[in-house]
Design a protein around this motif. Structure first.
Motif, mmCIF file in Angstrom:
data_model
loop_
_atom_site.group_PDB
_atom_site.id
_atom_site.type_symbol
_atom_site.label_atom_id
_atom_site.label_comp_id
_atom_site.label_asym_id
_atom_site.label_seq_id
_atom_site.Cartn_x
_atom_site.Cartn_y
_atom_site.Cartn_z
ATOM 1 N N LYS A 61 -11.984 -12.642 -16.763
ATOM 2 C CA LYS A 61 -11.789 -12.213 -18.149
ATOM 3 C C LYS A 61 -12.057 -13.388 -19.081
ATOM 4 C CE LYS A 61 -8.264 -10.071 -21.149
ATOM 5 N NZ LYS A 61 -6.902 -9.529 -21.210
ATOM 6 N N ILE A 62 -13.004 -13.219 -19.965
ATOM 7 C CA ILE A 62 -13.346 -14.251 -20.948
ATOM 8 C C ILE A 62 -12.791 -13.793 -22.295
ATOM 9 C CG2 ILE A 62 -15.194 -15.646 -21.935
ATOM 10 C CD1 ILE A 62 -15.115 -15.737 -18.871
ATOM 11 N N ASP A 76 -10.849 -15.175 -26.341
ATOM 12 C CA ASP A 76 -10.864 -16.209 -27.384
ATOM 13 C C ASP A 76 -9.770 -17.242 -27.188
ATOM 14 O OD1 ASP A 76 -13.067 -15.853 -29.056
ATOM 15 O OD2 ASP A 76 -12.131 -14.173 -30.092
ATOM 16 N N LEU A 91 -13.174 -10.696 -24.570
ATOM 17 C CA LEU A 91 -14.504 -10.694 -25.189
ATOM 18 C C LEU A 91 -15.446 -9.963 -24.247
ATOM 19 C CD1 LEU A 91 -14.745 -14.401 -26.373
ATOM 20 C CD2 LEU A 91 -14.718 -12.384 -27.857
#
Lengths: 724, 331
Positions: free
Chosen positions: B230-231, B233, B241
């Protein structure tokens, strides 16, 4: 290296805070209290044609729905006189004019908060909207050029003949403070007196501002702001809602409480506006920076002249003989921006310290060495001496603690065992060492109790700790029974607490009032001083208590400034004093680690060394620097108030979508202090700390990102798409 | 706020009986419903608390299938050592969502039904939103669309499905058991979530009187070779994102079967069959992993501010594949 003059001392409010017992203004409940809710405007600019309050009024429990027509009697007074008590001249709901998205158009007062919220949602309005300019890139903005930009020497000639030059433009996004304690006012009008509870950095401004706006005798307006749940500049003047709530309480005849919802604070409160910084630097063959120009633009509202004084600090770090600056305010259709921690110094240092890094890179010089080789010895702007300046020590000691010598200068040349790119960056900062005048009153009693009242506000920074530390170092009193009354104009005249002048202003006053008190005690003993616990001395002397009062001025201030303080008018001075210039300094060293694939940036390590003069309260001072560094990380990598220009205002107006750092974002932060007393500003040797702690952090991060990735990001915040 | 009544159900039959009325909403952890009620998006007249129904919080990790009762908390499921060991993709999708406090309250059934985080959806009537107010339009189109869908959008809606758990479940061919007055049925997750089309106000195929009882996931012997990447902010407490749920059936370096689903970039949990096909029967190398990542975003439509997610997403998928492979061989 740090040797504290003052011992480490737990926060005096620590136990209450961790137990949740500390009462903030937004927690206050008074008898027969009613609850208010604002209705935000849905247009950016125009006129309010009509407001339909019928449906709201029909809700059982609604007491009153107020519109601008209910505030006609305060309009003229506010617009004519509020200026000194607010850097914002525009106050909402005084006419049918609307100048920003989210501006309140109605104030619902009800028996409960739930009823007020429900009724507020039922208020509808018709508008006559005008075209608007939501941001500095939009059509129709106005440019305002304030006077007094800083320039000296001959920039053009020096820049043209420089051996190495750089030119770049840097951008800073709009950001909002978001203190944990929401903005609120509770007003209670009884017996001809108005009592206001509001978390504020300027309780005196509320007292006099409300009195002027409502035509009241200031002696009948009592403001209580003993503990503020974070201010950061957002609470440093009278707020727009204060007068409205006070007037509502007078109209209804019951106390009224308004706590603005988080989403509305993004529009009702001040914020850090968008700014642009075009910088040119010239370096000669000997490695001296000979020319700098700084053209700054800052977003403003249509109504204000809130200037972006970027060169006030940018021009004072380095010995640059030829400096030219210009300044523009770009007026847009927004709510009034304002002071947010290191309001000019943080964006200016991001721009200027990034530019210095670009210059070092272009010239093939080490960024620390370039900075050390160009330190100003005297103030470049005025030619006056600095009161004290230990930025060289901040840099050298910081480099040592950080291990700067291990830095391999080539871009992308450092990696960790997991293949993450490592970047090292440095940034320095300065911030004015300002001082405000203070009146302090002290009573020490034979029964063991003491009470000190003086100008100051506790926004969480540790003001009470500083006062206690200074007082117990001077007088042998029982600190457990010491009452510190600040943020209350009824206790002593209140000056706004901002600009990092709190400690440097209160400490000399505490010391002076302690000395005065001691003198009065000694007078009772024919001038013979006596050691030991002063409560016991009083007891032996059969004196129930002794009172003392002093007034303390900033260096070089005329006594007449006390009249301004008594009316809570801004009276602080600095960085420029008649005979010297006072600044605090910081150096920050940052290590970032960047994932090679998805380019996530992590700030793994920060080393910060601060020159703030004497450290009065080691624990809260360290805490201030942690907070400043973390906010620097936030400003550099996280925070942005997003706008959809078609609608104006702020779109991501909640704490889920306005991204502030979480614990997982913060790596190791090593804080230390030079801790050398300033010899000129005050006897305690104190300079300011709260804001300089943040100045330079963002540039150090951006410079580290460049070192790791080769990407020079000139707009904050730096997000993943910028380095992909 | 809108007045509402509250009642507590003892059995799922009570719930189904209650659901036949108008304006009824079920509440378990309440972490989404209260938020949406405060925003005025959900305005139930009756709230039926299902948290006291017995037996619906059971979790069984069996040899043939995994069964998660709808009322099991996210924390309880995520902290199962067996799940962490054998299906890290599922445990990580829960642990990387929300905050500890929210995970303690939220249930794995309710989590499936969280609604989009689209700012225009959440931010009041001044913004056109077909999901909130059918027929009013879509303010997100041409707006601040950094968080909006590149896959599965329509001219009526580009709001992203915000969750993580459902993305991981979609990758693993999960289904939900439901109950309604018409009886019990099972819906594959792939069919539960609707594309917005012209009716984005309906997020799922669940009927108004239908309740999720449990989630079923087919067991996989190779579940350890999985991850939820999981990317976001920030490092925690943020929506994706872009995210990639990946599970690999490997024969040495060769891929027998790949499971890939995307989050944060599509209007519903998004399976990426073309990326899976590209890997099937092939040797997994970093270059091929990136090819698969790129294939996952074929057909993506970027807006003004979200085009970077095509590249970011491809790299996230590639990284996830390599993590899954490493877990297969490295333990």
């Amino acid at each position: 290296m740090t040797t504290h003059t003052f011992p480490d001392r737990a926060r005096v409010d620590a136990l209450d805070k961790v137990r949740g017992a500390t009462q903030y203004a937004a927690d206050v409940a008074v008898d027969r209290m009613t609850h208010a809710m604002t209705v935000p405007s849905e247009i950016v600019k125009g006129r309010l044609v009509s407001v339909d309050v019928q449906a709201a009024r029909a809700i059982p429990g609604v007491l009153r729905v107020l519109t601008y027509q209910d505030f006609q009697d305060v309009a003229e007074a506010v617009l004519g006189a509020v200026g000194p008590y607010s850097f914002r001249t525009y106050h909402a709901m005084l006419s049918d004019r609307l100048i920003y998205r989210g501006e309140p158009i109605a104030l619902v007062v009800a028996e409960t908060l739930e009823i007020a919220i429900e009724a507020a949602a039922l208020v509808t309005a018709t508008y006559a909207p005008d075209a608007f300019s939501p941001n500095i890139d939009a059509e129709g903005t106005e440019v305002f050029v304030p006077e007094g930009s800083i320039s000296f020497g001959d920039f053009d000639q020096a820049f043209d003949s420089a051996a190495v030059t750089i030119e770049a433009e840097y951008n800073h996004a709009a950001q909002h403070q978001n203190p944990m304690e929401l903005i609120s006012t509770t007003a209670d009008f009884r017996g001809g007196h108005l009592y206001i509870h509001e978390g504020s950095q300027s309780s005196g401004a509320i007292k006099f501002g409300v009195a002027l706006s409502l035509g009241l005798d200031p002696e009948r307006v009592h403001v209580m702001s003993p503990t503020v749940g974070g201010g950061f500049g957002q609470k440093n003047s009278m707020q727009q809602q204060t007068v409205l709530v006070a007037r509502a309480a007078m109209l209804i005849g019951r106390p009224v409480k308004l706590v603005l919802p988080r989403g509305q604070i993004f529009h009702m409160a001040t914020y850090r506006p968008v700014s642009r910084h075009r910088i040119r630097l010239g370096l000669d063959a000997a490695g001296k920076i000979v020319a700098a120009s700084y053209d700054g633009q800052q977003q403003n509202s249509r109504a204000e002249t809130f200037r972006g004084a970027f060169s006030e600090t940018a021009a004072r770090i380095y010995a640059i003989a030829n400096y030219r600056s210009s300044e523009q305010l770009i007026r847009t259709d927004t709510q009034s921006p304002g002071f947010m921690r290191a309001p000019f110094e943080h964006p200016a240092s991001f721009a200027f310290e990034s530019a210095i890094d670009e210059l070092a890179h272009a010239a093939g010089l080490d960024p620390v060495a370039l900075r050390l080789a160009n330190q100003a010895e005297t103030d470049p702007v005025t030619g006056l001496p600095f009161t004290s300046r230990h930025l060289v020590e901040c840099l050298t000691e910081g480099a040592r603690r950080f291990g700067w010598d291990d830095r391999s200068p080539a871009i992308g040349s450092m990696q960790d065992a997991d293949g993450l790119l490592i970047g090292y960056g440095v940034g320095v900062g300065c911030y004015k060492a300002a001082t405000s005048p203070v009146i302090a009153r002290l009573r020490v009693s034979a029964d063991g109790r003491s009470r000190i009242s003086l100008s100051g506000h506790e926004m969480g920074q540790g003001m009470r700790n500083v006062i206690v530390a200074a007082l117990v170092a001077r007088l042998d009193i029982d600190p457990q029974q010491l009452e510190v009354i600040i943020g209350e104009p009824d206790g002593a005249p209140q000056h706004v607490t901002a600009g990092s002048w709190g400690t440097a202003s209160v400490v000399p006053a505490v010391e002076a009032v302690a000395d005065e008190w001691r003198r009065k005690l000694d007078d009772l003993r024919d001038g013979r001083s006596v050691a030991g616990n002063v409560h016991q001395v009083l007891f032996r002397l059969k004196r129930p208590y002794i009172d003392a009062e002093v007034q303390v001025l900033a260096p070089g201030q005329p006594v007449a400034v006390m009249d301004r303080l008594r009316q809570s008018l801004p009276s602080a001075v600095g960085p420029q004093y008649p005979e010297f210039v006072g600044l605090s300094f910081s150096a920050h060293f940052v290590e970032v680690r960047v994932e090679p694939s998805t380019r996530r940036i992590r700030v793994s390590r920060v080393v910060s060394v601060i020159d703030c003069g004497t450290v009065m309260s080691p624990r809260t001072a360290e805490s201030q620097v942690y907070g400043g560094v973390i906010w620097g990380i936030a400003a550099a990598l996280r925070e942005i108030s997003e706008q959809d220009p078609r609608y104006g205002g702020v779109l991501n107006n909640d704490l889920a979508d306005y991204v502030v750092p979480v614990n997982a974002d913060i790596g190791a932060i090593d804080v230390s202090f030079v801790n050398k007393p300033d010899p000129l500003l005050n006897a305690a040797g104190v300079k300011g700390l709260g804001e300089v702690a943040m100045v330079g952090v963002a540039a150090a991060i951006a410079n580290a990102v460049h070192h790791a990735t080769g990407k020079r990001i000139r707009s904050l915040p730096i997000r993943i798409e910028d380095v992909l | 706020m809108q007045p509402f009544t509250y009642s507590k159900a003892a059995t799922s039959d009570d719930v189904i009986a209650a659901l036949t009325g108008e304006g009824v909403q079920l509440i378990a952890g309440g972490t989404t419903l209260f938020d949406l009620m405060k925003l005025g998006i959900e305005q139930p007249r009756r709230i039926v608390d299902v948290s006291g129904i017995g037996g619906l919080d059971e979790v069984t990790l069996g040899p043939n299938e995994l069964v998660f009762g709808a009322l099991a908390s996210m924390t309880d499921v995520a902290s199962s050592p067996a799940l962490q060991e054998n299906y890290p993709v599922l445990a990580e999708s829960l642990l990387k969502a929300a905050s500890q406090q929210l995970r303690n309250m939220a249930t794995v059934g309710g989590n499936l039904l969280q609604r989009t985080r689209c700012n225009y959806f959440r931010n009041g009537a001044m913004y056109a939103c077909n999901k909130r107010n059918p027929g009013s339009g879509c303010a997100a189109l041409g707006g601040v669309d950094r968080g909006h869908a590149l896959l599965g959008g329509s001219e009526a809606c580009i709001a992203v499905y915000p969750g993580d758990w459902a993305v991981a479940l979609t990758a693993l061919n999960a289904s939900v058991d439901t109950q309604s007055p018409r009886g019990l049925r099972s819906i594959p997750l792939a069919d539960l979530y609707r594309l917005p089309g012209q009716t984005p106000d309906r997020d799922t195929e669940l009927a108004a009187d239908e309740m999720i009882l449990r989630i079923r996931v087919p067991a996989a012997s190779y579940g350890r070779a999985s991850t939820y990447h999981k990317i976001r902010d920030r490092e925690s407490y943020a929506f994706a994102l872009v995210s990639a749920a990946v599970m690999l059936d490997l024969d040495g370096d060769r891929v027998r079967a790949a499971h890939i689903a995307l989050g944060g970039v599509a209007t519903r949990p998004w399976r990426a069959p073309q990326a899976e096909a590209l890997l099937t029967g092939q040797t997994l190398t970093p270059a091929r992993a990136l090819d698969a990542g790129r294939a996952a975003f074929e057909g993506a439509t970027a807006g003004h501010h979200n085009a970077f997610k095509i590249e970011l997403g491809a790299r996230a998928v590639a990284d996830a594949l390599m993590i899954a492979q490493q877990r297969s061989t490295g333990q």
